[in-house]
Design a protein around this motif. Sequence first.
Motif, mmCIF file in Angstrom:
data_model
loop_
_atom_site.group_PDB
_atom_site.id
_atom_site.type_symbol
_atom_site.label_atom_id
_atom_site.label_comp_id
_atom_site.label_asym_id
_atom_site.label_seq_id
_atom_site.Cartn_x
_atom_site.Cartn_y
_atom_site.Cartn_z
ATOM 1 N N LEU A 144 -70.281 75.763 83.447
ATOM 2 C CA LEU A 144 -69.991 77.186 83.542
ATOM 3 C C LEU A 144 -68.518 77.496 83.324
ATOM 4 C CD1 LEU A 144 -71.060 79.996 84.008
ATOM 5 C CD2 LEU A 144 -70.796 79.633 86.454
ATOM 6 N N HIS A 145 -67.621 76.714 83.920
ATOM 7 C CA HIS A 145 -66.191 76.983 83.749
ATOM 8 C C HIS A 145 -65.761 76.765 82.300
ATOM 9 C CE1 HIS A 145 -64.592 72.825 83.533
ATOM 10 N NE2 HIS A 145 -65.638 72.527 84.277
ATOM 11 N N GLU A 146 -66.428 75.888 81.575
ATOM 12 C CA GLU A 146 -66.113 75.674 80.159
ATOM 13 C C GLU A 146 -66.576 76.864 79.315
ATOM 14 O OE1 GLU A 146 -66.367 70.814 79.925
ATOM 15 O OE2 GLU A 146 -68.228 71.970 79.768
ATOM 16 N N ILE A 147 -67.727 77.421 79.663
ATOM 17 C CA ILE A 147 -68.232 78.606 78.942
ATOM 18 C C ILE A 147 -67.308 79.791 79.166
ATOM 19 C CG2 ILE A 147 -70.121 80.287 78.836
ATOM 20 C CD1 ILE A 147 -72.022 77.953 79.482
ATOM 21 N N VAL A 148 -66.891 79.995 80.414
ATOM 22 C CA VAL A 148 -65.985 81.109 80.727
ATOM 23 C C VAL A 148 -64.651 80.920 80.001
ATOM 24 C CG1 VAL A 148 -64.707 82.244 82.589
ATOM 25 C CG2 VAL A 148 -67.103 81.615 82.929
ATOM 26 N N GLY A 149 -64.120 79.709 79.998
ATOM 27 C CA GLY A 149 -62.874 79.431 79.281
ATOM 28 C C GLY A 149 -63.000 79.675 77.792
ATOM 29 N N LEU A 150 -64.124 79.254 77.215
ATOM 30 C CA LEU A 150 -64.375 79.479 75.789
ATOM 31 C C LEU A 150 -64.467 80.959 75.482
ATOM 32 C CD1 LEU A 150 -65.005 78.378 72.968
ATOM 33 C CD2 LEU A 150 -67.401 78.168 73.674
ATOM 34 N N HIS A 151 -65.117 81.701 76.360
ATOM 35 C CA HIS A 151 -65.230 83.156 76.174
ATOM 36 C C HIS A 151 -63.847 83.803 76.105
ATOM 37 C CE1 HIS A 151 -66.507 87.293 76.707
ATOM 38 N NE2 HIS A 151 -65.649 87.381 77.717
ATOM 39 N N TYR A 152 -62.977 83.446 77.062
ATOM 40 C CA TYR A 152 -61.637 84.027 77.069
ATOM 41 C C TYR A 152 -60.802 83.543 75.891
ATOM 42 C CZ TYR A 152 -62.539 86.018 81.651
ATOM 43 O OH TYR A 152 -63.053 86.755 82.685
ATOM 44 N N GLU A 153 -61.006 82.335 75.441
ATOM 45 C CA GLU A 153 -60.275 81.813 74.280
ATOM 46 C C GLU A 153 -60.674 82.568 73.007
ATOM 47 O OE1 GLU A 153 -57.448 79.639 72.467
ATOM 48 O OE2 GLU A 153 -57.928 79.397 74.583
ATOM 49 N N LEU A 154 -61.954 82.871 72.875
ATOM 50 C CA LEU A 154 -62.429 83.575 71.690
ATOM 51 C C LEU A 154 -62.073 85.057 71.714
ATOM 52 C CD1 LEU A 154 -66.000 82.030 71.295
ATOM 53 C CD2 LEU A 154 -64.022 81.630 69.833
ATOM 54 N N ILE A 167 -67.895 84.739 61.327
ATOM 55 C CA ILE A 167 -69.289 85.014 61.706
ATOM 56 C C ILE A 167 -69.784 83.959 62.688
ATOM 57 C CG2 ILE A 167 -71.666 85.062 60.826
ATOM 58 C CD1 ILE A 167 -70.498 86.389 58.281
ATOM 59 N N PHE A 168 -69.463 82.700 62.436
ATOM 60 C CA PHE A 168 -69.856 81.615 63.335
ATOM 61 C C PHE A 168 -69.259 81.823 64.728
ATOM 62 C CE2 PHE A 168 -68.984 77.360 65.098
ATOM 63 C CZ PHE A 168 -70.296 76.915 65.238
ATOM 64 N N LEU A 169 -67.971 82.178 64.783
ATOM 65 C CA LEU A 169 -67.319 82.398 66.071
ATOM 66 C C LEU A 169 -67.873 83.620 66.790
ATOM 67 C CD1 LEU A 169 -63.600 81.515 65.258
ATOM 68 C CD2 LEU A 169 -65.284 80.147 66.497
ATOM 69 N N HIS A 170 -68.263 84.642 66.047
ATOM 70 C CA HIS A 170 -68.881 85.824 66.658
ATOM 71 C C HIS A 170 -70.221 85.476 67.298
ATOM 72 C CE1 HIS A 170 -66.558 89.486 66.200
ATOM 73 N NE2 HIS A 170 -66.098 89.004 65.049
ATOM 74 N N ARG A 171 -70.980 84.595 66.669
ATOM 75 C CA ARG A 171 -72.252 84.160 67.257
ATOM 76 C C ARG A 171 -72.011 83.425 68.569
ATOM 77 N NH1 ARG A 171 -74.918 81.990 61.709
ATOM 78 N NH2 ARG A 171 -75.540 84.030 60.891
ATOM 79 N N ILE A 172 -71.035 82.551 68.582
ATOM 80 C CA ILE A 172 -70.695 81.828 69.807
ATOM 81 C C ILE A 172 -70.196 82.817 70.864
ATOM 82 C CG2 ILE A 172 -69.139 80.132 70.842
ATOM 83 C CD1 ILE A 172 -69.221 78.634 68.180
ATOM 84 N N SER A 173 -69.386 83.761 70.447
ATOM 85 C CA SER A 173 -68.846 84.756 71.370
ATOM 86 C C SER A 173 -69.955 85.579 72.013
ATOM 87 C CB SER A 173 -67.880 85.675 70.634
ATOM 88 O OG SER A 173 -67.455 86.711 71.476
ATOM 89 N N LYS A 174 -70.961 85.906 71.248
ATOM 90 C CA LYS A 174 -72.094 86.686 71.760
ATOM 91 C C LYS A 174 -72.800 85.932 72.892
ATOM 92 C CE LYS A 174 -75.651 89.536 69.661
ATOM 93 N NZ LYS A 174 -76.422 89.748 68.446
ATOM 94 N N MET A 175 -72.989 84.625 72.722
ATOM 95 C CA MET A 175 -73.638 83.814 73.751
ATOM 96 C C MET A 175 -72.753 83.701 74.992
ATOM 97 S SD MET A 175 -75.492 80.752 71.669
ATOM 98 C CE MET A 175 -74.280 80.498 70.378
ATOM 99 N N THR A 176 -71.463 83.464 74.788
ATOM 100 C CA THR A 176 -70.571 83.295 75.938
ATOM 101 C C THR A 176 -70.363 84.614 76.677
ATOM 102 O OG1 THR A 176 -68.560 83.600 74.610
ATOM 103 C CG2 THR A 176 -69.349 81.344 74.913
ATOM 104 N N THR A 177 -70.438 85.737 75.977
ATOM 105 C CA THR A 177 -70.271 87.041 76.619
ATOM 106 C C THR A 177 -71.376 87.288 77.629
ATOM 107 O OG1 THR A 177 -69.119 87.943 74.696
ATOM 108 C CG2 THR A 177 -70.120 89.528 76.208
#
Length: 83
Positions: free
Chosen positions: A5-15, A36-46
Motif C-alpha cells: 500500500l505505501h508503494e502504491i501511495v508513493g507511486l501515485h504522488y510521484e506520477l 498514455i501508459f502512465l495515465h493508465r497506471i495513474s488511474k489505478m493508483t488514484t
Amino acid sequence: MNLKLHEIVGLHYELNGINEKTKGLIAQKMPMKLKIFLHRISKMTTEENKTFEEQKEQLFKQYGKVEGNQIVVNPENTPKVNE
C-alpha cells in the motif's frame, strides 16, 4: 507484480504530484505512448489512494478529536492508528 500500500501511495504522488504546486511525472513532456501508459497506471493508483485516504480519515476520527480544521490523535492512541 505485487505492490504494498505505501508503494502504491508513493507511486501515485510521484506520477501526479503531491499538490497543485508540485507537478508529477505525468506533467512532464514525453512521448504520447509513454504518457498514455502512465495515465493508465495513474488511474489505478488514484482509486487505491482514494480508498487509503478515506480509511485513514476514518481511523483519525475514531481515535482522535477535532480541533479546528484538524484531527489530533492522542499519543496513547498512536499505536492503534498505526496498527
